[in-house]
Write a protein that holds these residues in place. Structure first.
Motif, PDB file in Angstrom:
ATOM      1  N   UNK A  44       0.858  -1.194   0.000  1.00 46.44           N
ATOM      2  CA  UNK A  44       0.000   0.000   0.000  1.00 46.44           C
ATOM      3  C   UNK A  44       0.888   1.237   0.000  1.00 46.44           C
ATOM      4  N   UNK A  45       0.367   2.300  -0.624  1.00 45.24           N
ATOM      5  CA  UNK A  45       1.071   3.581  -0.590  1.00 45.24           C
ATOM      6  C   UNK A  45       0.061   4.710  -0.525  1.00 45.24           C
ATOM      7  N   UNK A  46       0.180   5.558   0.496  1.00 47.30           N
ATOM      8  CA  UNK A  46      -0.680   6.716   0.615  1.00 47.30           C
ATOM      9  C   UNK A  46      -0.343   7.772  -0.422  1.00 47.30           C
ATOM     10  N   UNK A  47      -1.319   8.613  -0.715  1.00 45.03           N
ATOM     11  CA  UNK A  47      -1.157   9.693  -1.696  1.00 45.03           C
ATOM     12  C   UNK A  47      -1.216  11.018  -0.943  1.00 45.03           C
ATOM     13  N   UNK A  48      -0.100  11.728  -0.931  1.00 45.63           N
ATOM     14  CA  UNK A  48       0.036  12.992  -0.208  1.00 45.63           C
ATOM     15  C   UNK A  48      -0.079  14.155  -1.194  1.00 45.63           C
ATOM     16  N   UNK A  49      -0.599  15.296  -0.717  1.00 47.03           N
ATOM     17  CA  UNK A  49      -0.728  16.448  -1.619  1.00 47.03           C
ATOM     18  C   UNK A  49       0.640  16.901  -2.138  1.00 47.03           C
ATOM     19  N   UNK A  50       1.692  16.660  -1.370  1.00 51.27           N
ATOM     20  CA  UNK A  50       3.024  17.032  -1.852  1.00 51.27           C
ATOM     21  C   UNK A  50       3.416  16.215  -3.081  1.00 51.27           C
ATOM     22  N   UNK A  51       2.812  15.028  -3.259  1.00 52.61           N
ATOM     23  CA  UNK A  51       3.054  14.256  -4.482  1.00 52.61           C
ATOM     24  C   UNK A  51       2.612  15.055  -5.708  1.00 52.61           C
ATOM     25  N   UNK A  93      11.500  19.604  -8.968  1.00 50.58           N
ATOM     26  CA  UNK A  93      11.235  18.261  -9.473  1.00 50.58           C
ATOM     27  C   UNK A  93      12.344  17.792 -10.414  1.00 50.58           C
ATOM     28  N   UNK A  94      12.583  16.485 -10.397  1.00 51.73           N
ATOM     29  CA  UNK A  94      13.529  15.828 -11.299  1.00 51.73           C
ATOM     30  C   UNK A  94      12.772  14.701 -11.981  1.00 51.73           C
ATOM     31  N   UNK A  95      12.823  14.654 -13.303  1.00 45.58           N
ATOM     32  CA  UNK A  95      12.037  13.681 -14.057  1.00 45.58           C
ATOM     33  C   UNK A  95      12.926  12.614 -14.689  1.00 45.58           C
ATOM     34  N   UNK A  96      12.393  11.386 -14.860  1.00 45.67           N
ATOM     35  CA  UNK A  96      11.049  10.963 -14.466  1.00 45.67           C
ATOM     36  C   UNK A  96      10.896  10.987 -12.950  1.00 45.67           C
ATOM     37  N   UNK A  97       9.696  11.339 -12.479  1.00 44.47           N
ATOM     38  CA  UNK A  97       9.423  11.495 -11.061  1.00 44.47           C
ATOM     39  C   UNK A  97       8.340  10.510 -10.639  1.00 44.47           C
ATOM     40  N   UNK A  98       8.699   9.624  -9.724  1.00 42.25           N
ATOM     41  CA  UNK A  98       7.763   8.630  -9.208  1.00 42.25           C
ATOM     42  C   UNK A  98       7.462   8.959  -7.754  1.00 42.25           C
ATOM     43  N   UNK A  99       6.268   9.498  -7.454  1.00 43.56           N
ATOM     44  CA  UNK A  99       5.955   9.910  -6.092  1.00 43.56           C
ATOM     45  C   UNK A  99       5.712   8.729  -5.156  1.00 43.56           C
ATOM     46  N   UNK A 100       5.353   9.084  -3.920  1.00 42.26           N
ATOM     47  CA  UNK A 100       4.954   8.081  -2.941  1.00 42.26           C
ATOM     48  C   UNK A 100       5.913   7.981  -1.774  1.00 42.26           C
ATOM     49  N   UNK A 101       5.471   8.464  -0.577  1.00 41.56           N
ATOM     50  CA  UNK A 101       6.327   8.364   0.607  1.00 41.56           C
ATOM     51  C   UNK A 101       5.528   7.948   1.841  1.00 41.56           C
ATOM     52  N   UNK A 102       4.447   7.221   1.634  1.00 39.64           N
ATOM     53  CA  UNK A 102       3.667   6.630   2.730  1.00 39.64           C
ATOM     54  C   UNK A 102       3.526   5.145   2.406  1.00 39.64           C
ATOM     55  N   UNK A 108      -9.542   6.277   1.670  1.00 37.45           N
ATOM     56  CA  UNK A 108     -10.317   5.745   0.544  1.00 37.45           C
ATOM     57  C   UNK A 108      -9.344   4.952  -0.313  1.00 37.45           C
ATOM     58  N   UNK A 109      -9.642   3.674  -0.520  1.00 27.94           N
ATOM     59  CA  UNK A 109      -8.746   2.832  -1.300  1.00 27.94           C
ATOM     60  C   UNK A 109      -8.785   3.232  -2.775  1.00 27.94           C
ATOM     61  N   UNK A 110      -7.631   3.085  -3.426  1.00 27.20           N
ATOM     62  CA  UNK A 110      -7.475   3.598  -4.783  1.00 27.20           C
ATOM     63  C   UNK A 110      -6.829   2.555  -5.687  1.00 27.20           C
ATOM     64  N   UNK A 111      -7.410   2.368  -6.850  1.00 33.41           N
ATOM     65  CA  UNK A 111      -6.786   1.621  -7.938  1.00 33.41           C
ATOM     66  C   UNK A 111      -5.758   2.550  -8.585  1.00 33.41           C
ATOM     67  N   UNK A 112      -4.515   2.129  -8.698  1.00 41.64           N
ATOM     68  CA  UNK A 112      -3.470   3.019  -9.195  1.00 41.64           C
ATOM     69  C   UNK A 112      -3.765   3.516 -10.604  1.00 41.64           C
ATOM     70  N   UNK A 113      -4.577   2.796 -11.344  1.00 40.25           N
ATOM     71  CA  UNK A 113      -4.925   3.258 -12.699  1.00 40.25           C
ATOM     72  C   UNK A 113      -5.803   4.505 -12.669  1.00 40.25           C
ATOM     73  N   UNK A 114      -6.325   4.849 -11.492  1.00 40.75           N
ATOM     74  CA  UNK A 114      -7.116   6.073 -11.336  1.00 40.75           C
ATOM     75  C   UNK A 114      -6.335   7.173 -10.623  1.00 40.75           C
ATOM     76  N   UNK A 144      -3.221   3.782  -2.224  1.00 40.31           N
ATOM     77  CA  UNK A 144      -3.160   2.906  -3.394  1.00 40.31           C
ATOM     78  C   UNK A 144      -3.017   1.450  -2.950  1.00 40.31           C
ATOM     79  N   UNK A 145      -3.902   0.602  -3.440  1.00 43.19           N
ATOM     80  CA  UNK A 145      -3.742  -0.842  -3.296  1.00 43.19           C
ATOM     81  C   UNK A 145      -2.801  -1.289  -4.405  1.00 43.19           C
ATOM     82  N   UNK A 146      -1.565  -1.632  -4.055  1.00 41.78           N
ATOM     83  CA  UNK A 146      -0.575  -1.894  -5.076  1.00 41.78           C
ATOM     84  C   UNK A 146      -0.844  -3.174  -5.854  1.00 41.78           C
ATOM     85  N   UNK A 147      -1.792  -3.989  -5.383  1.00 35.93           N
ATOM     86  CA  UNK A 147      -2.182  -5.152  -6.177  1.00 35.93           C
ATOM     87  C   UNK A 147      -2.771  -4.723  -7.511  1.00 35.93           C
TER      88      UNK A 147
END
Length: 350
Positions: A37-44, A55-64, A318-324, A343-346
């Motif tokens: 699982x990974x939380x989605x923070x507004x800083x993302x 920012x440095x790209x490519x940038x992959x967020x996620x720190x929860x 609220x659980x999230x499908x990463x495709x959304x 995000x449910x990483x499954x």
């Protein structure tokens, strides 16, 4: 090296999309983690869209990040394969400076290595965050998830949780203190829960009268509508602490009036210039303190997880499908989430 997959932004104007990339093999002190699982923070969002200009790209967020240990380096002693663990906002620091030696890695005098969009201290590669299937992190920056905690709900504690717990603990909030929480989002609702668990009398300050019932549901004893001049006037000189989670520029002066002498107004949401300016007389004439606080150190991050387990505190998610994920960003900007997407990483493997 091995191939990992995740969602990343390729520029400030492109949506997040699937990307394959290389993770390092574990070093001697590393822990390899399958992310669950990974939380989605507004800083993302700020980072993905380069709203802070760093920012440095490519940038992959996620720190929860919450996951399961899949491998450990030869010198690792704190974690073993199969352990449920977490990774928050940092993955390294100099470990030698006064701040690091005081377990305050977030204030590392050389600058901490953040979980994404920061050069790795060893090989210089760009760190990639938790919107991915796996991550490799030094064991010092990996915390244990208490068995009592729901794994998905625990993820935001690694940022939203520690960000609000740390200043309340540092400034000594105790039973009987009057604490005001400014803002009712991912940070604010956690601040209410922590202050209540510490024994404080808690008041939510919100611009919207419609959030009064929700504030009380979260545990607030009182609600003040900050746009109501009469309510703000009646609150003058009442509070020992204000925890300010509002992430945009706002006038601090009316809130400073609600502090008693020696009161403390703590900023955890705003990292822009204060505008309009603070009237210094409001500080000087009451020996009031205007302070700031950044997340928390690794030891304190473990402490807040244990505190949450002890006091049955979780983040509302609220659980999230990463495709959304791109639609989720739009909803977050509109304030349409209570109070953290996880995000449910499954769903990355579907």
């Amino acid at each position: 090296m091995y191939t990992a997959i995740g969602y990343a932004a390729q520029s400030a104007t492109t949506p997040l999309a699937p990307m394959s990339f290389q993770r390092r093999s574990p070093r001697a002190d590393d822990v390899a983690i399958e992310i669950l699982y990974c939380g989605v923070c507004h800083s993302d969002i700020h980072q993905a869209r380069n709203e802070w200009g760093i920012a440095v790209y490519p940038l992959m967020p996620g720190h929860e990040i919450v996951g399961k240990v899949t491998a450990v380096g030869a010198s690792v002693t704190a974690h073993k394969v199969g352990d449920l663990v977490g990774v928050g906002c940092m993955v390294d620091s100099c470990r030698q400076c006064q701040a690091c030696q005081a377990d305050l890695e977030q204030y590392c005098l050389e600058g901490p290595t953040m979980t994404y969009a920061t050069p790795d201290r060893v090989d210089g590669s760009n760190t990639m965050g938790g919107y991915s299937d796996s991550i490799v992190v030094s064991e010092h920056f990996v915390v244990k998830i208490p068995a009592k905690l729901d794994l998905a709900s625990a993820a935001p504690i690694l940022c939203a949780g520690i960000t609000t717990y740390s200043p309340l603990k540092h400034y000594g909030v105790k039973a009987g203190d009057k604490v005001g929480i400014l803002g009712m989002g991912g940070l604010g609702h956690m601040g209410i829960k922590f202050a209540k668990a510490m024994g404080a009398e808690v008041t939510l300050f919100t611009r919207s009268a419609s959030k009064a019932e929700e504030g009380r549901r979260q545990g607030a004893d009182h609600v003040i509508v900050s746009t109501d001049a009469e309510q703000m006037k009646a609150a003058a000189g009442q509070f020992d602490f204000l925890l300010d989670t509002i992430p945009v520029q706002h006038d601090l002066n009316p809130y400073l009036d609600t502090l008693r002498f020696d009161g403390v107004h703590i900023l955890v949401g705003l990292i822009e210039p204060v505008d309009p300016p603070v009237n210094a007389a409001k500080l000087v004439l009451g020996r009031k303190v205007l302070a700031g606080s950044l997340i928390g150190g690794i030891a304190e991050t473990q402490e807040v997880l244990d505190f949450c387990a002890e006091h049955d505190i979780t983040c509302d998610i609220e659980m999230l499908d990463i495709r959304q994920i791109n639609e989720a960003y739009t909803r977050m900007i509109a304030g349409d989430v209570k109070y953290r997407f996880v995000i449910d990483m499954a769903t990355l493997k579907v």
